[in-house]
Design a protein around this motif. Structure first.
Motif, PDB file in Angstrom:
ATOM      1  N   SER A 234       0.835  -1.202   0.000  1.00 24.60           N
ATOM      2  CA  SER A 234       0.000   0.000   0.000  1.00 24.60           C
ATOM      3  C   SER A 234       0.874   1.258   0.000  1.00 24.60           C
ATOM      4  CB  SER A 234      -0.928  -0.029   1.213  1.00 24.60           C
ATOM      5  OG  SER A 234      -1.059   1.248   1.778  1.00 24.60           O
ATOM      6  N   THR A 235       0.634   2.102  -0.999  1.00 15.71           N
ATOM      7  CA  THR A 235       1.454   3.311  -1.133  1.00 15.71           C
ATOM      8  C   THR A 235       1.277   4.227   0.084  1.00 15.71           C
ATOM      9  OG1 THR A 235      -0.344   4.218  -2.459  1.00 15.71           O
ATOM     10  CG2 THR A 235       1.547   3.329  -3.657  1.00 15.71           C
ATOM     11  N   CYS A 236       0.054   4.310   0.587  1.00 16.75           N
ATOM     12  CA  CYS A 236      -0.184   5.189   1.744  1.00 16.75           C
ATOM     13  C   CYS A 236       0.550   4.648   2.970  1.00 16.75           C
ATOM     14  CB  CYS A 236      -1.671   5.294   2.029  1.00 16.75           C
ATOM     15  SG  CYS A 236      -2.663   5.511   0.556  1.00 16.75           S
TER      16      CYS A 236
ATOM     17  N   ARG B 298       4.403   5.510   3.123  1.00 12.61           N
ATOM     18  CA  ARG B 298       4.758   6.832   3.673  1.00 12.61           C
ATOM     19  C   ARG B 298       5.024   6.724   5.178  1.00 12.61           C
ATOM     20  NH1 ARG B 298      -0.285  10.537   1.515  1.00 12.61           N
ATOM     21  NH2 ARG B 298       0.424  10.865  -0.631  1.00 12.61           N
TER      22      ARG B 298
ATOM     23  N   LEU C 293      -5.710  -6.540   1.688  1.00 11.02           N
ATOM     24  CA  LEU C 293      -6.740  -5.624   1.170  1.00 11.02           C
ATOM     25  C   LEU C 293      -7.640  -6.296   0.137  1.00 11.02           C
ATOM     26  CD1 LEU C 293      -4.628  -2.346   0.812  1.00 11.02           C
ATOM     27  CD2 LEU C 293      -5.982  -3.124   2.755  1.00 11.02           C
TER      28      LEU C 293
ATOM     29  N   GLN D  73      -9.727  -4.830   5.527  1.00  5.31           N
ATOM     30  CA  GLN D  73      -9.940  -3.425   5.921  1.00  5.31           C
ATOM     31  C   GLN D  73     -11.414  -3.087   6.104  1.00  5.31           C
ATOM     32  OE1 GLN D  73      -9.373  -4.635   2.995  1.00  5.31           O
ATOM     33  NE2 GLN D  73      -9.888  -3.286   1.313  1.00  5.31           N
TER      34      GLN D  73
ATOM     35  N   GLY E 139     -12.295   2.567   6.179  1.00  5.79           N
ATOM     36  CA  GLY E 139     -12.062   1.242   5.610  1.00  5.79           C
ATOM     37  C   GLY E 139     -10.867   1.194   4.679  1.00  5.79           C
ATOM     38  N   VAL E 140      -9.826   1.930   5.037  1.00  6.25           N
ATOM     39  CA  VAL E 140      -8.583   1.912   4.252  1.00  6.25           C
ATOM     40  C   VAL E 140      -7.408   1.878   5.225  1.00  6.25           C
ATOM     41  CG1 VAL E 140      -9.470   3.111   2.200  1.00  6.25           C
ATOM     42  CG2 VAL E 140      -8.585   4.453   4.110  1.00  6.25           C
ATOM     43  N   VAL E 141      -6.239   1.490   4.718  1.00  8.28           N
ATOM     44  CA  VAL E 141      -5.015   1.580   5.509  1.00  8.28           C
ATOM     45  C   VAL E 141      -4.247   2.806   5.040  1.00  8.28           C
ATOM     46  CG1 VAL E 141      -4.818  -0.877   5.985  1.00  8.28           C
ATOM     47  CG2 VAL E 141      -3.786   0.021   3.902  1.00  8.28           C
ATOM     48  N   PRO E 142      -3.385   3.359   5.870  1.00  6.82           N
ATOM     49  CA  PRO E 142      -2.946   2.896   7.179  1.00  6.82           C
ATOM     50  C   PRO E 142      -3.747   3.506   8.329  1.00  6.82           C
ATOM     51  CG  PRO E 142      -1.575   4.726   6.482  1.00  6.82           C
ATOM     52  CD  PRO E 142      -2.583   4.514   5.383  1.00  6.82           C
TER      53      PRO E 142
ATOM     54  N   ASP F 149      -5.274   8.335   8.247  1.00  7.33           N
ATOM     55  CA  ASP F 149      -4.904   9.076   7.035  1.00  7.33           C
ATOM     56  C   ASP F 149      -3.399   9.314   7.017  1.00  7.33           C
ATOM     57  OD1 ASP F 149      -6.495  10.774   4.678  1.00  7.33           O
ATOM     58  OD2 ASP F 149      -4.417  11.311   5.056  1.00  7.33           O
ATOM     59  N   SER F 150      -2.753   8.774   5.973  1.00  4.96           N
ATOM     60  CA  SER F 150      -1.286   8.768   5.942  1.00  4.96           C
ATOM     61  C   SER F 150      -0.671  10.170   6.051  1.00  4.96           C
ATOM     62  CB  SER F 150      -0.782   8.060   4.682  1.00  4.96           C
ATOM     63  OG  SER F 150      -1.243   8.707   3.524  1.00  4.96           O
TER      64      SER F 150
ATOM     65  N   ARG G  31      -3.795   5.127  -8.565  1.00  2.04           N
ATOM     66  CA  ARG G  31      -4.725   4.021  -8.277  1.00  2.04           C
ATOM     67  C   ARG G  31      -5.277   3.410  -9.567  1.00  2.04           C
ATOM     68  NH1 ARG G  31      -7.183   7.789  -4.242  1.00  2.04           N
ATOM     69  NH2 ARG G  31      -5.788   7.495  -2.501  1.00  2.04           N
TER      70      ARG G  31
ATOM     71  N   LYS H 240     -17.456  -0.750   0.627  1.00  3.84           N
ATOM     72  CA  LYS H 240     -16.308   0.148   0.811  1.00  3.84           C
ATOM     73  C   LYS H 240     -16.772   1.555   1.137  1.00  3.84           C
ATOM     74  CE  LYS H 240     -12.988  -2.307  -1.939  1.00  3.84           C
ATOM     75  NZ  LYS H 240     -11.573  -2.146  -2.150  1.00  3.84           N
TER      76      LYS H 240
ATOM     77  N   ARG I 102     -14.324   4.035  -1.159  1.00  6.35           N
ATOM     78  CA  ARG I 102     -13.979   3.735  -2.552  1.00  6.35           C
ATOM     79  C   ARG I 102     -15.076   3.021  -3.326  1.00  6.35           C
ATOM     80  NH1 ARG I 102      -8.495   4.658  -1.665  1.00  6.35           N
ATOM     81  NH2 ARG I 102      -8.737   6.855  -1.224  1.00  6.35           N
TER      82      ARG I 102
HETATM   83  N1  LIG Z   1      -6.235   9.298   2.186  1.00  4.07           N
HETATM   84  C1  LIG Z   1      -5.999   7.984   2.719  1.00  4.07           C
HETATM   85  C2  LIG Z   1      -6.159   6.971   1.605  1.00  4.07           C
HETATM   86  C3  LIG Z   1      -5.884   5.562   2.076  1.00  4.07           C
HETATM   87  C4  LIG Z   1      -6.009   4.532   0.990  1.00  4.07           C
HETATM   88  O1  LIG Z   1      -6.537   4.794  -0.120  1.00  4.07           O
HETATM   89  N2  LIG Z   1      -5.518   3.342   1.278  1.00  4.07           N
HETATM   90  C5  LIG Z   1      -5.583   2.248   0.318  1.00  4.07           C
HETATM   91  C6  LIG Z   1      -4.217   1.584   0.188  1.00  4.07           C
HETATM   92  S1  LIG Z   1      -2.973   2.736  -0.377  1.00  4.07           S
HETATM   93  C7  LIG Z   1      -6.556   1.200   0.825  1.00  4.07           C
HETATM   94  O2  LIG Z   1      -6.554   0.880   1.982  1.00  4.07           O
HETATM   95  N3  LIG Z   1      -7.386   0.648  -0.070  1.00  4.07           N
HETATM   96  C8  LIG Z   1      -8.315  -0.371   0.311  1.00  4.07           C
HETATM   97  C9  LIG Z   1      -9.556  -0.348  -0.512  1.00  4.07           C
HETATM   98  O3  LIG Z   1      -9.612   0.362  -1.527  1.00  4.07           O
HETATM   99  O4  LIG Z   1     -10.491  -1.064  -0.134  1.00  4.07           O
HETATM  100  C10 LIG Z   1      -4.599   7.910   3.327  1.00  4.07           C
HETATM  101  O5  LIG Z   1      -3.700   8.559   2.779  1.00  4.07           O
HETATM  102  O6  LIG Z   1      -4.411   7.236   4.342  1.00  4.07           O
END
Ligand SMILES: N[C@@H](CCC(=O)N[C@@H](CS)C(=O)NCC(=O)O)C(=O)O
Length: 257
Positions: free
Chosen positions: A11-13, A16, A35, A40, A52-55, A66-67, A111, A138, A141
Motif C-alpha cells: 500500500s502506497t499510503c 509513507r 486488502l 480493511q 475502511g482503508v489503511v494505514p 490518514d497517511s 490508483r 467500501k 472507494r
Molecule cells: N487518504 C488515505 C487513503 C488511504 C487509501 O486509499 N488506502 C488504500 C491503500 S494505499 C486502501 O486501503 N485501499 C483499500 C480499498 O480500496 O479497499 C490515506 O492517505 O491514508
C-alpha cells in the motif's frame, strides 16, 4: 511510546508511514491487512478506521488515520533524531500545499494503473453479484470500484491518469529547480518528498521510469530517496507490486501504454 501500524506491504499510503517511523527509528508493531481479501472492511478494523482503508496508527491507544495526517503527527511528537518539517512558516506552508497537491494528483492517479494492471484479475474472477457486494461495502472507494467495474477502467481513464502523473513529474521538476534541490524544498527531505515517494516508486515498479527520463532533476530525486537509510526497511521484500503479482513483470510496460 508504543506504536502499532495497521497497514499493507504494497500500500502506497502505508509506505509513507513506514518510511517516517523507520527514519525516526521508532520501533513499531506491524499488523498486515490483506486488502484484496477485505480485511480493511471488517467491523473490528472499521471501528478503528471508519474509512475502511489503511494505514491506521495506534500510538499508546490514540488512533490516528490518514497517511498525510499520520506523518505530520509523527513529526510533531517525535521531532528527533530527524525532522521532516521546515522551521520557517512559509516553507511549512509550501510543504503543506505540496502535500495537498500530491494527495489530489499523483496519489489519486496512481490508483488507476494499479487497479487495472495488478488487482483486476482478482475482481474479474468474481461474479457480478460478489463484485457489487464488495464495492458496496467500501465506505471511501465504492464509486471508484463501480467506475472500474470487473472489466477495468477504460483506456480514456488510463490515459488521463498517465497525463496527471506526467504533470506531477513536471511540477516536481519545477519545484526542485525553484528550491535548488535535491529535494522538493531544497537541501533537506520534507514530508512532501515522503508523501510523493510511493507514487513514483509505484510507477517505476510498473515499468514507467522512462516517463521522467527527460527530467534529470526528477531522476536525481528518485535516486536520492532510494538511497535514504529509511528506504530499504520501508520497502522490505513483498512491498512492490511486481513481487506479489508476477504477471506484471513481463507485461507491465505494454499494458500501461
Ligand atoms: N487518504 C488515505 C487513503 C488511504 C487509501 O486509499 N488506502 C488504500 C491503500 S494505499 C486502501 O486501503 N485501499 C483499500 C480499498 O480500496 O479497499 C490515506 O492517505 O491514508
Amino acid at each position: 511510546m508504543s506504536f502499532t501500524l495497521y497497514n499493507a506491504p504494497q500500500s502506497t499510503c502505508s509506505q509513507r508511514v513506514r518510511f517516517v517511523l523507520n527514519a525516526k527509528k521508532l520501533p513499531f508493531t506491524e499488523v498486515k491487512l490483506d486488502l484484496l481479501a477485505g480485511d480493511q472492511l471488517k467491523p473490528d478494523y472499521l471501528a478503528l478506521n471508519p474509512n475502511g482503508v489503511v494505514p491506521t496508527l495506534d500510538h499508546d491507544g490514540a488512533v490516528v488515520i490518514d497517511s498525510s495526517v499520520i506523518i505530520e503527527y509523527l513529526d510533531e511528537i517525535a521531532p528527533n533524531p530527524v525532522t521532516f518539517t521546515p522551521s520557517e512558516p512559509t516553507l511549512r506552508a509550501r510543504m503543506r500545499s505540496l502535500m495537498r497537491f500530491i494527495d489530489e494528483m499523483p496519489a489519486a492517479a496512481v490508483r488507476v494503473p494499479t487497479f487495472n494492471l495488478a488487482f483486476l484479475p482478482r475482481f474479474a474472477a468474481m461474479s457480478e453479484e460478489e463484485f457489487l457486494a464488495f464495492a458496496e461495502s467500501k465506505p471511501l472507494r465504492k464509486e471508484f470500484m463501480l467506475a472500474m467495474g470487473r472489466k477495468g477502467f477504460p483506456q480514456k481513464d488510463m490515459d488521463g491518469a498517465m497525463q496527471r502523473l506526467r504533470r506531477t513529474y513536471e511540477r516536481m521538476d519545477a519545484e526542485i529547480e525553484k528550491s535548488g534541490g535535491p529535494w522538493l524544498l531544497g537541501a533537506d527531505p520534507s514530508l512532501a518528498d515522503i508523501a510523493l515517494m510511493p507514487a513514483i516508486v509505484r510507477m517505476a515498479d510498473l515499468g514507467r521510469e522512462a516517463d521522467w527520463q527527460d527530467l534529470p532533476r526528477v531522476q536525481r530525486w528518485y535516486e536520492a530517496i532510494r538511497a535514504h537509510a529509511a528506504f530499504a526497511p520501508t520497502y522490505y521484500p513483498g512491498s512492490l507490486l511486481t513481487e506479489r503479482f508476477p504477471h506484471l513483470r513481463k507485461t507491465e510496460k505494454q499494458a500501461a501504454r
